[in-house]
Design an enzyme around this catalytic site. Structure first.
Site, PDB file in Angstrom:
ATOM      1  N   GLU A  39      29.701 100.035  76.603  1.00  0.00           N
ATOM      2  CA  GLU A  39      29.052 100.329  75.351  1.00  0.00           C
ATOM      3  C   GLU A  39      27.328 100.074  75.261  1.00  0.00           C
ATOM      4  O   GLU A  39      26.916  98.837  75.706  1.00  0.00           O
ATOM      5  CB  GLU A  39      29.610  99.452  74.111  1.00  0.00           C
ATOM      6  CG  GLU A  39      29.180 100.005  72.769  1.00  0.00           C
ATOM      7  CD  GLU A  39      29.731  98.907  71.613  1.00  0.00           C
ATOM      8  OE1 GLU A  39      29.836  99.539  70.428  1.00  0.00           O
ATOM      9  OE2 GLU A  39      30.489  98.064  72.043  1.00  0.00           O
ATOM     10  N   ASP A  90      24.623  93.311  63.003  1.00  0.00           N
ATOM     11  CA  ASP A  90      24.948  93.307  64.410  1.00  0.00           C
ATOM     12  C   ASP A  90      24.724  91.463  64.811  1.00  0.00           C
ATOM     13  O   ASP A  90      24.857  91.451  65.973  1.00  0.00           O
ATOM     14  CB  ASP A  90      23.845  93.873  65.267  1.00  0.00           C
ATOM     15  CG  ASP A  90      24.235  95.620  65.019  1.00  0.00           C
ATOM     16  OD1 ASP A  90      25.357  95.765  64.799  1.00  0.00           O
ATOM     17  OD2 ASP A  90      23.468  96.003  64.821  1.00  0.00           O
TER      18      ASP A  90
END
Length: 120
Positions: A50, A61
């Site tokens: 990813e 995040d």
């Protein structure tokens, strides 16, 4: 037509194995380092890799990813430059399935069709 991700998960199911999907922030520590990082993860057996596309406000995040994204942006990383770097790795033989983590605002700003075409 199956894609690399589908094929990887199909193989894991057939072999009754687990997979690993490591995350890297595209352009961190430098954009030039990305192909080597991708090849290293592929060599280590990553199922899928990813790649995070740096975003200026990665509030969901966490501090480590946010710091990496801010540093990548400070290094001039853009989605186009990131896609070029991945394309170069593919040209040199990278086979690993790739996925992106991206803010919808980046997709919206580029236009969904263009983003998908460029990312592919």
């Amino acid at each position: 037509m199956p894609n690399r991700i589908t094929e990887s998960f199909d193989r894991l199911r057939r072999e009754k194995r687990k997979g690993l999907i490591p995350f890297v922030c595209g352009g961190h520590p430098t954009l030039d380092a990305l192909p080597d990082i991708l090849f290293a993860l592929e060599s280590a057996g990553a199922t899928v890799i990813e790649i995070g596309i740096p975003f200026s406000d990665p509030i969901a995040d966490g501090p480590v990813i946010a710091a990496a994204m801010h540093e990548a942006l400070g290094n001039g990383v853009t989605p186009a430059r990131l896609f070029d770097s991945v394309r170069a790795a593919r040209t040199k033989g990278l086979e690993a399935p790739l996925a992106t983590m991206v803010s919808i605002s980046i997709v919206h700003r580029m236009g969904a069709e263009r983003f998908i075409t460029d990312a592919a």
